[in-house]
Write a protein that holds these residues in place. Structure first.
Motif, PDB file in Angstrom:
ATOM      1  N   PRO A 109     -41.596-130.609  12.762  1.00  0.00           N
ATOM      2  CA  PRO A 109     -42.432-131.793  13.004  1.00  0.00           C
ATOM      3  C   PRO A 109     -41.694-132.916  13.715  1.00  0.00           C
ATOM      4  O   PRO A 109     -42.272-133.601  14.559  1.00  0.00           O
ATOM      5  CB  PRO A 109     -42.853-132.203  11.589  1.00  0.00           C
ATOM      6  N   TRP A 138     -41.734-132.221  17.359  1.00  0.00           N
ATOM      7  CA  TRP A 138     -43.058-132.526  17.929  1.00  0.00           C
ATOM      8  C   TRP A 138     -43.212-134.022  18.144  1.00  0.00           C
ATOM      9  O   TRP A 138     -43.759-134.470  19.165  1.00  0.00           O
ATOM     10  CB  TRP A 138     -44.168-132.024  17.009  1.00  0.00           C
ATOM     11  N   CYS A 198     -36.644-132.802  24.750  1.00  0.00           N
ATOM     12  CA  CYS A 198     -37.564-133.929  24.927  1.00  0.00           C
ATOM     13  C   CYS A 198     -37.403-134.555  26.302  1.00  0.00           C
ATOM     14  O   CYS A 198     -38.388-134.962  26.935  1.00  0.00           O
ATOM     15  CB  CYS A 198     -37.330-134.977  23.839  1.00  0.00           C
ATOM     16  N   ARG A 221     -42.026-122.352  12.991  1.00  0.00           N
ATOM     17  CA  ARG A 221     -42.754-123.278  13.857  1.00  0.00           C
ATOM     18  C   ARG A 221     -41.813-124.395  14.289  1.00  0.00           C
ATOM     19  O   ARG A 221     -40.804-124.664  13.642  1.00  0.00           O
ATOM     20  CB  ARG A 221     -43.964-123.872  13.120  1.00  0.00           C
ATOM     21  N   GLY A 237     -43.851-135.720  21.718  1.00  0.00           N
ATOM     22  CA  GLY A 237     -45.013-136.582  21.938  1.00  0.00           C
ATOM     23  C   GLY A 237     -44.626-137.930  22.519  1.00  0.00           C
ATOM     24  O   GLY A 237     -45.262-138.427  23.451  1.00  0.00           O
TER      25      GLY A 237
END
Length: 480
Positions: free
Chosen positions: A275, A278, A421, A272, A282
């Motif tokens: 974190p 992510w 990003c 995955r 965000g």
């Protein structure tokens, strides 16, 4: 005979060396941040030209939306590939390439034959924006000591807002001289064309400054040029050069070429997205989904649509840009004292309140036959709310997002993670910039509901920061 020094003399020598080192660091940072200036200038100069451009080519709302926003797709492409190019060719060469792209775009944007070729020239500039937006935070993060990295990293955003301010100031002065953005100014060229050509000067300066910059020591260690890296690091902090070289080598030891796959981790037996990635995504996306660039891309048209004349609309856009500049200075002073996460929370709460006020003002207005909005007493309130919104953004999310992207990832994945990003940030910027004239134009939902959407994203950002963002203040890059 061995020289001896009193404690006072030693203190004075240390102070002088510290000043000299800081001066070198600041010079390097400011030179790199010229890319940020061009980022801000190139992306905001369209604010003064979009109304005249629409009239000159008799463009529809959709054509105007593409003309303004497609440059951001170019920026997304530039941002995505910038990290890989920086790892392959070095940070400085990428800055030189960005300088050339800005120069070509500035010249071409002032002499378009129609909307299609105008978009082409703007996309070229957009690629330059994307490259500059990624290279500057990487370079600054890799040349600044940990205790100063927040402030020096903020120089990127500071340069961006100076670029925005200078673009809007030059637009305002040009319109004041010409009488209107669509009037002939000099040599048979219209005022809006001159607006784009002003960018030629900083584009050339960026190339000259980049040509004189030292390469990033972390890049030099990466390609095996240890002595050159040692020499550059000695100008930053003479006492920790050997330890810094060792730390950088440790992070690169047994390193394989960075790939997108490196951004994934095994979580619960499955691969995955990590974190931390992510969290970076965000930050990048939410910074745009709160709608900040609507103020800087469409502010002049927005204020004209609610009844202010062209000259006052240009002036109000300039005022917003001035507030943006002043509050960014405040952020630079606070970011290493208060920390990144508290500033983000303050900004999220402030933006949610001010955007909500704007939404109420616009939804309370009455819309005329030609799409103009009468706000009545809500007009002054909307102006105040818009400028407070800019103030909250500029003091928090504006600089903090770029600082955190430069420092939140470890050395192994930094360039690729920032590139991903950055891509997400520019795609979100494109969505907001393209959709605004469509949503607020004929057949759209109107300005009020549009600002309500931005309010929802600002509110969501509060919960996002609380749950997913970790403080990075004062940490070495090798600790990430």
């Amino acid at each position: 005979m061995v020289d001896t020094f009193t404690p006072f003399e030693m203190e004075d020598i240390v102070r002088q060396n510290t000043k000299a080192n800081f001066g070198h660091i600041l010079l390097v940072t400011l030179s790199a941040a010229i890319g940020g200036f061009l980022f801000g200038f190139d992306s905001s100069v369209i604010n003064g030209a979009n109304g005249a451009l629409k009239a000159h080519f008799n463009a529809s709302d959709y054509e105007l939306a593409w003309a303004v926003s497609l440059a951001l797709i170019g920026a997304a492409v530039g941002a995505y590939f910038a990290g890989r190019l920086a790892d392959k060719f070095g940070r400085v060469r990428c800055m030189l390439a960005a300088s050339g792209l800005f120069l070509v775009s500035a010249i071409g944007s002032g002499v378009p034959f129609g909307i299609p070729d105008f978009i082409f020239w703007r996309v070229i500039g957009g690629v330059g924006i994307g490259v500059a937006s990624i290279i500057a935070p990487i370079y600054i993060a890799e040349t600044a000591p940990a205790h100063l990295r927040g402030r020096l990293g903020s120089m990127q955003q500071f340069a961006i807002v100076i670029g925005i301010f200078v673009a809007l100031l030059s637009n305002y002065l040009i319109v004041r001289m010409a009488g209107s953005a669509n009037n002939i100014m000099v040599g048979g060229f219209k005022a809006w064309q001159i607006m784009f050509w002003v960018e030629i000067i900083p584009a050339l300066l960026y190339g000259i400054a980049a040509f004189r910059l030292p390469e990033s020591p972390r890049y030099l260690v990466r390609i095996g040029k240890i002595e050159e890296a040692r020499r550059i690091l000695s100008h930053i902090d003479t006492d920790t050069v050997n330890q810094e070289i060792a730390n950088i080598q440790d992070t690169f030891r047994n390193e394989k070429p960075t790939r997108i796959a490196d951004l994934f981790e095994k979580i619960g037996g499955k691969k995955r997205i990590a974190p931390i990635v992510w969290a970076g995504l965000g930050l990048a996306v939410l910074q745009q989904l709160v709608g900040i660039n609507v103020i800087f891309y469409y502010g002049t048209m927005l204020w004209q649509s609610v009844g202010f004349d062209e000259s006052n609309s240009f002036f109000f856009s300039l005022v917003s840009s001035g507030i943006n500049l002043v509050m960014t200075i405040a952020a630079i002073m606070l970011i290493d004292k208060i920390g990144r996460k508290p500033l983000l929370l303050i900004g999220s709460i402030g933006m949610a309140i001010t955007l909500g006020t704007l939404a109420v003002c616009f939804m309370s207005g009455t819309t005329g036959a030609n799409g103009e909005v009468s706000l009545g007493i809500g007009g002054p309130i909307a102006l105040v709310a818009a400028n407070l919104y800019v103030a909250f953004f500029a003091a928090t999310w504006g600089p903090v997002m770029w600082v955190m992207l430069g420092e939140m990832f470890n050395n192994r994945i930094r360039a690729v993670a920032i590139a991903v990003c950055g891509l997400a940030q520019w795609v979100a910027n494109f969505v907001v910039s393209w959709s605004f004239p469509v949503l607020t134009g004929k057949g759209g939902i109107g300005a009020g509901p549009t600002y309500l959407l931005y309010t929802i994203f600002a509110t969501f950002s509060i919960f996002f920061v609380v749950k997913f963002i970790k403080e990075t203040k004062g940490k070495q890059l090798e600790e990430m």
